[in-house]
Design a protein around this motif. Sequence first.
Motif, PDB file in Angstrom:
ATOM      1  N   TYR A 137      38.446  16.668  24.531  1.00  0.00           N
ATOM      2  CA  TYR A 137      38.240  17.915  25.264  1.00  0.00           C
ATOM      3  C   TYR A 137      37.161  18.784  24.633  1.00  0.00           C
ATOM      4  N   GLU A 138      36.392  19.428  25.496  1.00  0.00           N
ATOM      5  CA  GLU A 138      35.366  20.370  25.067  1.00  0.00           C
ATOM      6  C   GLU A 138      35.945  21.780  25.053  1.00  0.00           C
ATOM      7  N   ASP A 139      35.568  22.562  24.054  1.00  0.00           N
ATOM      8  CA  ASP A 139      36.030  23.947  23.986  1.00  0.00           C
ATOM      9  C   ASP A 139      35.560  24.732  25.209  1.00  0.00           C
ATOM     10  N   ASN A 181      36.078  13.740  20.255  1.00  0.00           N
ATOM     11  CA  ASN A 181      36.966  14.748  20.838  1.00  0.00           C
ATOM     12  C   ASN A 181      37.048  14.560  22.343  1.00  0.00           C
ATOM     13  N   ASP A 213      44.781  25.685  23.306  1.00  0.00           N
ATOM     14  CA  ASP A 213      45.078  26.872  22.514  1.00  0.00           C
ATOM     15  C   ASP A 213      45.982  27.840  23.262  1.00  0.00           C
ATOM     16  N   ILE A 226      40.734  25.811  25.736  1.00  0.00           N
ATOM     17  CA  ILE A 226      40.605  24.783  24.703  1.00  0.00           C
ATOM     18  C   ILE A 226      39.821  25.387  23.545  1.00  0.00           C
ATOM     19  N   LYS A 227      40.406  25.319  22.363  1.00  0.00           N
ATOM     20  CA  LYS A 227      39.752  25.841  21.167  1.00  0.00           C
ATOM     21  C   LYS A 227      39.884  24.811  20.061  1.00  0.00           C
ATOM     22  N   ASP A 228      38.793  24.531  19.383  1.00  0.00           N
ATOM     23  CA  ASP A 228      38.776  23.482  18.356  1.00  0.00           C
ATOM     24  C   ASP A 228      39.290  22.172  18.937  1.00  0.00           C
ATOM     25  N   HIS A 229      38.977  21.963  20.223  1.00  0.00           N
ATOM     26  CA  HIS A 229      39.277  20.719  20.950  1.00  0.00           C
ATOM     27  C   HIS A 229      40.770  20.492  21.172  1.00  0.00           C
ATOM     28  N   LYS A 230      41.556  21.562  21.079  1.00  0.00           N
ATOM     29  CA  LYS A 230      42.994  21.490  21.355  1.00  0.00           C
ATOM     30  C   LYS A 230      43.374  22.567  22.369  1.00  0.00           C
ATOM     31  N   THR A 267      37.069  27.744  28.593  1.00  0.00           N
ATOM     32  CA  THR A 267      38.144  28.274  29.428  1.00  0.00           C
ATOM     33  C   THR A 267      38.042  27.630  30.797  1.00  0.00           C
ATOM     34  N   THR A 320      33.295  24.483  33.251  1.00  0.00           N
ATOM     35  CA  THR A 320      34.062  25.724  33.262  1.00  0.00           C
ATOM     36  C   THR A 320      34.010  26.462  34.600  1.00  0.00           C
TER      37      THR A 320
END
Length: 292
Positions: free
Chosen positions: A170-172, A168, A201, A195-199, A174, A283
């Motif tokens: 990206y890391e989950d 992945n 969001d 980023i949520k679930d590596h996308k 804000t 973050t």
Amino acid sequence: MKKAILVSTVVLLMAALTACGGNKANNNAADGADNGANQPATTETTAGTYVDGTYKGIYDRKDVRNWIAYVEITVKDGKVEKAYYDYTNENGDLRTNDENYSKAFENANKMTPREAFDKLGENLVSVQAADKVDVVSGATHSSRNFNELAAAALEKAKTGDTSDAVVNLYEDGTYKVEADAIDAHGWKPFIELVIKDHKIDSVNFDYVNEEGAMKTENAEYKAAMEPQSGTYPEKYTAELEQQLIDKQLIGDVDVITGATTSSNNFHALVEVALDDMAEIGDTSTKAITIAE
């Protein structure tokens, strides 16, 4: 097979042991350490750390420059024999073949990206572990990617799994990025990207003034801008945000007619949030200089 040697063992038993395990005569120390319990039942297991084969680590998506980084590792006799690192795109092009990128890289670092990437591969062959590979000066970001991808590929190599190790990008979390100063009109742009679930969001793009008021809520600004530009902050920020969520690539987000400066600001802020922060899970709030 255990190789405990008993003084009283009969010759017949010794002969049987020799017939069954003679080809492992030099592995007594290793067998003694785990009593043979973890020896895999395969003829492909080598005497080294890894199983011979070719292993690939690759990110799950394109980065902010529309390239996908990957590492391809060749294992021979249980050790890393070769490691090739590069970036590719949907057309199968290699980034190291991009003349503009190579020229800019060489001017800045006195070496080509191919030379820098090959150094990373050579380092891995030398140390045989991704976390021990030194950063190549001038290629910090690529060194970080190489180490992460190589580590994932080598995990596969431990078991001989030659399917791609997909990592992945990206890391989950804000991620918040803002301008380091208020612009000539009294506003400071910022984004908050989730980023949520590596996308990607969600994303909130706006401007704030010294009083803490938001540009998207400023009726006077809207009344002054809309007749001239055909758009206004609440509208164009929502359009930019939705494009990013739908396309998942900042490079594919189009400039909004009538809001070119804000579109460029959006691009600059998002690129930092993704490239410098979400890739490593940082973050903390970042402040960057926005060109006017």
